[in-house]
Design a protein around this motif. Structure first.
Motif, PDB file in Angstrom:
ATOM      1  N   ILE A 162       0.838  -1.196   0.000  1.00 21.14           N
ATOM      2  CA  ILE A 162       0.000   0.000   0.000  1.00 21.14           C
ATOM      3  C   ILE A 162       0.877   1.251   0.000  1.00 21.14           C
ATOM      4  N   LEU A 163       1.936   1.247   0.804  1.00 15.20           N
ATOM      5  CA  LEU A 163       2.860   2.377   0.836  1.00 15.20           C
ATOM      6  C   LEU A 163       3.506   2.580  -0.534  1.00 15.20           C
ATOM      7  N   LEU A 164       3.921   1.493  -1.161  1.00 19.77           N
ATOM      8  CA  LEU A 164       4.542   1.567  -2.478  1.00 19.77           C
ATOM      9  C   LEU A 164       3.572   2.144  -3.504  1.00 19.77           C
ATOM     10  N   CYS A 165       2.322   1.701  -3.473  1.00 18.26           N
ATOM     11  CA  CYS A 165       1.323   2.227  -4.414  1.00 18.26           C
ATOM     12  C   CYS A 165       1.100   3.718  -4.192  1.00 18.26           C
ATOM     13  N   PHE A 166       1.009   4.127  -2.929  1.00 19.25           N
ATOM     14  CA  PHE A 166       0.835   5.543  -2.607  1.00 19.25           C
ATOM     15  C   PHE A 166       2.018   6.365  -3.131  1.00 19.25           C
ATOM     16  N   LEU A 167       3.221   5.885  -2.895  1.00 21.68           N
ATOM     17  CA  LEU A 167       4.414   6.607  -3.350  1.00 21.68           C
ATOM     18  C   LEU A 167       4.488   6.651  -4.873  1.00 21.68           C
ATOM     19  N   ALA A 168       4.049   5.576  -5.528  1.00 22.90           N
ATOM     20  CA  ALA A 168       4.049   5.548  -6.993  1.00 22.90           C
ATOM     21  C   ALA A 168       3.103   6.611  -7.537  1.00 22.90           C
ATOM     22  N   LEU A 169       1.919   6.704  -6.962  1.00 26.07           N
ATOM     23  CA  LEU A 169       0.968   7.727  -7.396  1.00 26.07           C
ATOM     24  C   LEU A 169       1.522   9.121  -7.148  1.00 26.07           C
ATOM     25  N   PHE A 170       2.153   9.331  -6.019  1.00 23.91           N
ATOM     26  CA  PHE A 170       2.738  10.623  -5.686  1.00 23.91           C
ATOM     27  C   PHE A 170       3.814  11.014  -6.698  1.00 23.91           C
ATOM     28  N   CYS A 171       4.660  10.063  -7.064  1.00 20.55           N
ATOM     29  CA  CYS A 171       5.762  10.349  -7.992  1.00 20.55           C
ATOM     30  C   CYS A 171       5.249  10.744  -9.370  1.00 20.55           C
ATOM     31  N   PHE A 172       4.146  10.135  -9.804  1.00 21.68           N
ATOM     32  CA  PHE A 172       3.636  10.434 -11.137  1.00 21.68           C
ATOM     33  C   PHE A 172       2.696  11.626 -11.162  1.00 21.68           C
ATOM     34  N   ALA A 173       2.339  12.144 -10.030  1.00 23.27           N
ATOM     35  CA  ALA A 173       1.413  13.266  -9.985  1.00 23.27           C
ATOM     36  C   ALA A 173       2.103  14.581  -9.659  1.00 23.27           C
ATOM     37  N   LEU A 174       3.421  14.641  -9.803  1.00 18.55           N
ATOM     38  CA  LEU A 174       4.134  15.905  -9.565  1.00 18.55           C
ATOM     39  C   LEU A 174       3.767  16.879 -10.683  1.00 18.55           C
ATOM     40  N   PRO A 175       3.268  18.054 -10.354  1.00 15.79           N
ATOM     41  CA  PRO A 175       2.851  18.981 -11.404  1.00 15.79           C
ATOM     42  C   PRO A 175       4.053  19.573 -12.140  1.00 15.79           C
ATOM     43  N   SER A 176       3.854  19.817 -13.407  1.00 19.09           N
ATOM     44  CA  SER A 176       4.868  20.448 -14.232  1.00 19.09           C
ATOM     45  C   SER A 176       4.297  21.768 -14.733  1.00 19.09           C
ATOM     46  N   HIS A 177       5.055  22.832 -14.643  1.00 19.52           N
ATOM     47  CA  HIS A 177       4.543  24.116 -15.058  1.00 19.52           C
ATOM     48  C   HIS A 177       5.255  24.649 -16.295  1.00 19.52           C
ATOM     49  N   ALA A 178       6.105  23.859 -16.918  1.00 20.10           N
ATOM     50  CA  ALA A 178       6.770  24.308 -18.143  1.00 20.10           C
ATOM     51  C   ALA A 178       5.739  24.332 -19.266  1.00 20.10           C
ATOM     52  N   ALA A 179       5.845  25.323 -20.118  1.00 18.67           N
ATOM     53  CA  ALA A 179       4.891  25.469 -21.220  1.00 18.67           C
ATOM     54  C   ALA A 179       5.638  25.796 -22.497  1.00 18.67           C
ATOM     55  N   THR A 180       5.017  25.460 -23.621  1.00 21.28           N
ATOM     56  CA  THR A 180       5.524  25.838 -24.932  1.00 21.28           C
ATOM     57  C   THR A 180       4.539  26.825 -25.530  1.00 21.28           C
ATOM     58  N   TYR A 181       5.035  27.972 -25.927  1.00 21.38           N
ATOM     59  CA  TYR A 181       4.204  29.018 -26.502  1.00 21.38           C
ATOM     60  C   TYR A 181       4.544  29.200 -27.974  1.00 21.38           C
ATOM     61  N   ALA A 182       3.547  29.077 -28.839  1.00 19.11           N
ATOM     62  CA  ALA A 182       3.714  29.388 -30.262  1.00 19.11           C
ATOM     63  C   ALA A 182       3.573  30.899 -30.389  1.00 19.11           C
ATOM     64  N   VAL A 183       4.673  31.581 -30.646  1.00 16.71           N
ATOM     65  CA  VAL A 183       4.680  33.041 -30.706  1.00 16.71           C
ATOM     66  C   VAL A 183       3.726  33.513 -31.806  1.00 16.71           C
ATOM     67  N   GLY A 184       2.772  34.353 -31.420  1.00 20.53           N
ATOM     68  CA  GLY A 184       1.792  34.863 -32.370  1.00 20.53           C
ATOM     69  C   GLY A 184       0.657  33.893 -32.658  1.00 20.53           C
ATOM     70  N   ASP A 185       0.614  32.777 -31.935  1.00 19.46           N
ATOM     71  CA  ASP A 185      -0.383  31.717 -32.156  1.00 19.46           C
ATOM     72  C   ASP A 185      -0.400  31.312 -33.627  1.00 19.46           C
ATOM     73  N   THR A 186      -1.568  31.259 -34.251  1.00 19.12           N
ATOM     74  CA  THR A 186      -1.646  30.774 -35.639  1.00 19.12           C
ATOM     75  C   THR A 186      -1.071  31.755 -36.641  1.00 19.12           C
ATOM     76  N   SER A 187      -0.916  33.028 -36.262  1.00 20.00           N
ATOM     77  CA  SER A 187      -0.338  34.020 -37.183  1.00 20.00           C
ATOM     78  C   SER A 187       1.177  33.902 -37.260  1.00 20.00           C
ATOM     79  N   GLY A 188       1.786  33.347 -36.224  1.00 17.66           N
ATOM     80  CA  GLY A 188       3.230  33.161 -36.210  1.00 17.66           C
ATOM     81  C   GLY A 188       4.001  34.452 -35.997  1.00 17.66           C
ATOM     82  N   TRP A 189       5.304  34.357 -36.225  1.00 13.96           N
ATOM     83  CA  TRP A 189       6.233  35.489 -36.103  1.00 13.96           C
ATOM     84  C   TRP A 189       6.156  36.219 -37.434  1.00 13.96           C
ATOM     85  N   ASP A 190       5.306  37.259 -37.488  1.00 15.35           N
ATOM     86  CA  ASP A 190       5.021  37.925 -38.759  1.00 15.35           C
ATOM     87  C   ASP A 190       4.739  39.399 -38.508  1.00 15.35           C
TER      88      ASP A 190
END
Length: 185
Positions: free
Chosen positions: A5-33
């Motif tokens: 049970i402890l192992l399962c809890f720790l496994a869920l914890f390890c995979f649920a770490l939030p990530s806040h990195a993002a990829t932004y397409a500059v200008g969205d669909t218009s692009g760098w223009d």
């Protein structure tokens, strides 16, 4: 059973770490223009260390990372980095303000420049993450990589880390749990 049970809890914890990195397409669909309102595009966005800017543009443009002074005067002769491949990714690796301008001075004076305020002091991109390589200024005409159907890029990725340090911790915990069971400790 308690170890499992402890192992399962720790496994869920390890995979649920939030990530806040993002990829932004500059200008969205218009692009760098020249027709893209880059000030409006950047307004309201929060850029963090580790985020990635994706510039998509035609062969008549380039992306130049410049100083504040060069940004204000649209002078790209002493750029910090120059990209001209039509599909450029730039990882925001330092907190503070980053400045980008088109290498065509008239385009820059017409508003084709971008200022991003980068917050935080997160860890750098994972090992093996692709990063654009600076290129020397080039006047050779190249075909445009920009089309009517740009690559779909998420403007935010508050998702989950699948792998990385979480997987490593999980593997170590699993091995420790197995060793405890094998040696009846």
């Amino acid at each position: 059973m308690a170890r499992l049970i402890l192992l399962c809890f720790l496994a869920l914890f390890c995979f649920a770490l939030p990530s806040h990195a993002a990829t932004y397409a500059v200008g969205d669909t218009s692009g760098w223009d020249i027709s893209t309102d880059l000030d409006s595009w950047a307004a309201g966005k929060r850029f963090n260390v580790g985020d990635v800017l994706l510039f998509q543009y035609s062969s008549s443009h380039s992306v130049n990372e410049v100083t504040k002074e060069s940004f204000e005067t649209c002078n790209t002769t002493n750029s910090l980095r120059t990209y001209s491949n039509g599909n450029t990714t730039v990882t925001l690796s330092n907190a503070g303000t980053s400045y980008f301008a088109c290498g065509n001075r008239l385009h820059c004076l017409g508003g084709m420049k971008l200022q991003v305020n980068v917050e935080g002091d997160k860890a750098p991109s994972p090992v093996g993450a692709p990063e654009a390589q600076p290129q020397p200024p080039d006047t050779t005409p190249r075909p445009s990589s920009k089309n009517d159907e740009p690559t779909t890029v998420s403007s935010s990725s508050d998702g989950f880390i699948n792998g990385g340090i979480g997987s490593l911790i999980l593997a170590i915990l699993f091995m420790a749990s197995t060793a405890l069971d094998v040696f009846h400790i």
